[in-house]
Design a protein around this motif. Structure first.
Motif, short mmCIF file in Angstrom:
data_model
loop_
_atom_site.label_atom_id
_atom_site.label_comp_id
_atom_site.label_asym_id
_atom_site.label_seq_id
_atom_site.Cartn_x
_atom_site.Cartn_y
_atom_site.Cartn_z
N PHE A 38 -0.64 11.98 8.20
CA PHE A 38 -0.30 11.47 9.51
C PHE A 38 -1.49 11.54 10.47
CE2 PHE A 38 1.52 11.68 13.79
CZ PHE A 38 2.33 10.58 13.78
N ASP A 39 -2.20 12.69 10.41
CA ASP A 39 -3.40 12.84 11.24
C ASP A 39 -4.46 11.80 10.89
OD1 ASP A 39 -2.31 14.95 12.59
OD2 ASP A 39 -3.24 16.49 11.31
N THR A 40 -4.56 11.51 9.60
CA THR A 40 -5.56 10.52 9.15
C THR A 40 -5.22 9.12 9.64
OG1 THR A 40 -5.94 11.83 7.15
CG2 THR A 40 -6.72 9.54 7.13
N LEU A 41 -3.91 8.82 9.67
CA LEU A 41 -3.49 7.49 10.03
C LEU A 41 -3.42 7.24 11.53
CD1 LEU A 41 -0.62 6.90 7.45
CD2 LEU A 41 -2.97 6.10 7.33
N MET A 42 -3.49 8.30 12.31
CA MET A 42 -3.46 8.13 13.75
C MET A 42 -4.75 7.45 14.21
SD MET A 42 -0.62 9.05 15.00
CE MET A 42 -1.03 9.13 16.72
N VAL A 43 -4.59 6.25 14.76
CA VAL A 43 -5.76 5.48 15.16
C VAL A 43 -6.17 5.91 16.56
CG1 VAL A 43 -6.63 3.15 15.59
CG2 VAL A 43 -4.93 3.56 13.79
N PRO A 44 -7.48 6.15 16.80
CA PRO A 44 -7.93 6.59 18.12
C PRO A 44 -7.65 5.52 19.15
CG PRO A 44 -9.66 6.91 16.46
CD PRO A 44 -8.57 6.14 15.81
N LEU A 51 0.83 -1.21 0.00
CA LEU A 51 0.00 0.00 0.00
C LEU A 51 0.87 1.26 0.00
CD1 LEU A 51 -2.80 -1.04 2.54
CD2 LEU A 51 -3.08 -0.68 0.08
N CYS A 52 1.95 1.20 0.76
CA CYS A 52 2.85 2.36 0.82
C CYS A 52 3.52 2.59 -0.54
CB CYS A 52 3.91 2.15 1.90
SG CYS A 52 3.27 2.25 3.59
N LYS A 53 3.96 1.51 -1.19
CA LYS A 53 4.60 1.64 -2.50
C LYS A 53 3.62 2.16 -3.54
CE LYS A 53 8.07 -1.96 -1.70
NZ LYS A 53 8.48 -3.34 -2.01
N GLU A 54 2.35 1.72 -3.42
CA GLU A 54 1.32 2.17 -4.36
C GLU A 54 0.91 3.61 -4.10
OE1 GLU A 54 -0.96 0.39 -6.88
OE2 GLU A 54 1.06 -0.46 -7.06
N GLY A 55 1.14 4.06 -2.87
CA GLY A 55 0.71 5.41 -2.48
C GLY A 55 -0.80 5.52 -2.37
N ASN A 56 -1.44 4.39 -2.04
CA ASN A 56 -2.90 4.37 -1.92
C ASN A 56 -3.27 4.75 -0.49
OD1 ASN A 56 -5.66 3.75 -1.88
ND2 ASN A 56 -5.39 2.11 -3.39
N PHE A 57 -3.33 6.09 -0.26
CA PHE A 57 -3.51 6.59 1.10
C PHE A 57 -4.91 6.28 1.65
CE2 PHE A 57 -0.48 9.86 -0.76
CZ PHE A 57 0.63 9.12 -0.40
N ALA A 66 -7.75 3.16 5.88
CA ALA A 66 -8.75 2.18 6.30
C ALA A 66 -8.09 0.97 6.96
CB ALA A 66 -9.59 1.74 5.10
N VAL A 67 -6.96 0.53 6.39
CA VAL A 67 -6.27 -0.63 6.92
C VAL A 67 -5.68 -0.33 8.30
CG1 VAL A 67 -4.24 -2.12 6.61
CG2 VAL A 67 -5.79 -1.68 4.69
N MET A 68 -5.07 0.84 8.43
CA MET A 68 -4.47 1.21 9.72
C MET A 68 -5.54 1.30 10.81
SD MET A 68 -1.14 1.55 9.43
CE MET A 68 -0.56 2.74 10.64
N THR A 69 -6.69 1.83 10.46
CA THR A 69 -7.79 1.93 11.43
C THR A 69 -8.23 0.54 11.88
OG1 THR A 69 -8.58 3.99 10.44
CG2 THR A 69 -10.13 2.78 11.82
N GLY A 70 -8.40 -0.36 10.91
CA GLY A 70 -8.81 -1.73 11.23
C GLY A 70 -7.77 -2.46 12.06
N LEU A 71 -6.49 -2.31 11.70
CA LEU A 71 -5.42 -2.97 12.45
C LEU A 71 -5.33 -2.43 13.87
CD1 LEU A 71 -2.60 -3.13 9.74
CD2 LEU A 71 -4.00 -5.03 10.58
N GLY A 72 -5.58 -1.14 14.00
CA GLY A 72 -5.55 -0.54 15.33
C GLY A 72 -6.66 -1.10 16.22
N LYS A 73 -7.85 -1.22 15.64
CA LYS A 73 -8.97 -1.77 16.42
C LYS A 73 -8.72 -3.21 16.84
CE LYS A 73 -12.57 1.17 14.39
NZ LYS A 73 -13.76 1.20 13.50
N GLY A 74 -8.04 -3.96 15.97
CA GLY A 74 -7.75 -5.35 16.30
C GLY A 74 -6.46 -5.52 17.08
N ASN A 75 -5.79 -4.42 17.38
CA ASN A 75 -4.52 -4.44 18.12
C ASN A 75 -3.45 -5.23 17.36
OD1 ASN A 75 -2.96 -3.63 20.33
ND2 ASN A 75 -3.37 -5.53 21.45
#
Length: 458
Positions: free
Chosen positions: A452-458, A405-411, A416-425
């Motif tokens: 960066f603000d977008t990727l910060m998981v609550p 995802l990072c190589k593709e630059g698909n922010f 969405a992935v970072m949020t999901g991974l954060g919720k699942g720890n």
């Protein structure tokens, strides 16, 4: 399910036998007569206790079963059969509750019943199932208090040695059996032969079968033949395996699906496909119906050949038997390895309609397949669903996915992935390093801070 009017003890037994739901059966057992009509206590027959205890034990409703056992213990009209208490010991053994099994054995006298070698054997078998070998040895120290060890006792002890891989001790126990004048039975030889096969001693197993028929005049049963045949197939001795099959036919031992499945699978593995299909035809003609394992073998072969059209046909044929998740996973995994992950995803999505829920293996294989061929949007959806169901994706797979995802630059997907991974720890140090590295490489500071603000998981 309280009854509206009193029922007879005989009728209670009939109703308990017919009731499939153990909870409803228990309610019926507890309320055979209405409360306001209880002029005298209901006289429960022994059979009613037997029926409800077995139903509750099979359903693993042990707390309720113990309540009924306590009530049975108070009965003074009859002695409780040892066989019923052996059932209880077996239930605890299969549930891997060795302490409860031992306590039940010790409580047998309180039910006005005598402990014999039958209940000792049941306890030993339960302890073996729970791998409580030390406790088994303790029981053996006092076994003579309950009777003379019989063939069943020695069979259990031989099996314990075979399971532990100690064939020397298994033979020692067999020789002790002979010295004590106990006649070995087919189970004795089947257990020894199974142990020999597990230890790769096929020649010794074949010799023992001959000794059994010649010296003890015992005929091999289907279990013994099946174990021998499987052992021979595992080491590639298909000639010997087919001789065993022919011997079964001569001795009029019915060939079951396990025999056919083993032979068909072995033929496929050595490239003798036509013979395997011919054996499949023989299987059907003999009246032995294919089972789920048969279909697994066929699907595995067609997947190996990359013949997915035939694999789908076999899957459709198996629907009458409710194909299990293994059938689907074979095809999904093969499709993903061949770069057909979108097709695999379609089959995956169709599984619930076919009455089979995907398991963690299904999700992991499909996720890896979608990632490998850059179907990132579909992979994101599968990852989100996997986390929602509580299935843990492998760290390696997550790291590779985020890297892509990072190589593709698909922010958008990355967020969405970072949020999901954060919720699942499931966020780890490596993932954050990749994300921070991506942000640092961005040319516009305003966009990097926004990301960066977008990727910060609550």
């Amino acid at each position: 399910m309280a009854t509206s009017k009193a029922i007879s003890p005989f009728r209670l037994c009939s109703l308990l036998r017919l009731q499939k739901d153990p909870a409803l059966a228990l309610e019926l057992f507890r309320s055979p007569i209405p409360n306001n009509d209880a002029k005298k206590p209901f006289r429960y027959p022994l059979l009613s206790y037997d029926l409800i205890i077995v139903k509750l034990g099979r359903a693993k409703m042990f707390a309720q079963m113990e309540q009924v056992l306590h009530q049975l213990k108070q009965e003074t009209r009859f002695a409780v059969p040892e066989a019923l208490l052996c059932e209880v010991i077996s239930f605890y053994g299969r549930a891997r509750l060795p302490t409860r099994a031992f306590q039940t054995f010790e409580s047998i006298p309180s039910f006005r019943c005598k402990q014999t070698i039958k209940s000792v054997n049941t306890l030993l078998n339960a302890l073996l199932y729970c791998q409580e070998y030390k406790k088994m040895r303790e029981v053996l120290l006092s076994i003579n208090e309950y009777g003379r060890p019989d063939a069943c006792t020695y069979n259990i002890l031989i099996n314990a040695s075979c399971v532990g891989g100690d064939m020397e001790q298994a033979w020692a126990t067999f020789n002790e059996l002979l010295r004590n004048g106990v006649c070995p039975n087919v189970v004795t030889f089947g257990t020894l032969i199974n142990g020999l096969c597990l230890n790769g001693q096929l020649q010794e197993a074949l010799k023992l079968k001959e000794d059994m028929t010649r010296d003890f005049k015992l005929k091999p049963n289907v279990f013994l033949y099946t174990r021998l045949l499987k052992g021979l197939c595992q080491i590639g001795e298909l000639g010997w395996a087919f001789r065993i099959k022919d011997e079964m036919v001569r001795n009029k031992v019915k060939l079951d699906s396990a025999i056919y499945n083993t032979l068909i699978d072995s033929l496929f593995k050595v490239g003798r496909k036509e013979e395997a299909l011919g054996l499949m035809g023989e299987m059907k003609k003999s009246g032995c119906k294919p089972d789920i394992v048969t279909y697994n073998v066929m699907i595995s072969e067609y997947c190996r050949e990359k013949n997915f059209e035939e694999a789908y046909k076999i899957l459709d044929q198996s629907e009458k038997l409710k194909p299990n998740v293994v059938n689907y996973n074979m095809i999904i995994g093969s499709l993903c390895r061949e770069g057909k992950s979108i097709e695999a995803n379609e089959l995956f999505q169709d599984m619930p309609r076919r009455g089979c829920a995907p398991d963690v293996v299904s999700y992991r294989m499909l996720f890896d397949g979608l990632c490998s061929f850059m179907h990132l949007k579909e992979a994101t959806f599968i990852l989100d669903e996997m986390i929602f169901k509580g299935y843990a994706p492998p760290s390696r797979s997550i790291n590779e996915f985020v890297s892509r995802l990072c190589k593709e630059g698909n922010f958008q997907l990355l967020s969405a992935v970072m949020t999901g991974l954060g919720k699942g720890n499931f966020l780890n140090e490596d993932i954050w390093k990749m994300v921070v590295s991506l942000i640092c490489r961005m040319e516009k500071p305003s966009e990097s801070f926004e990301l960066f603000d977008t990727l910060m998981v609550p």
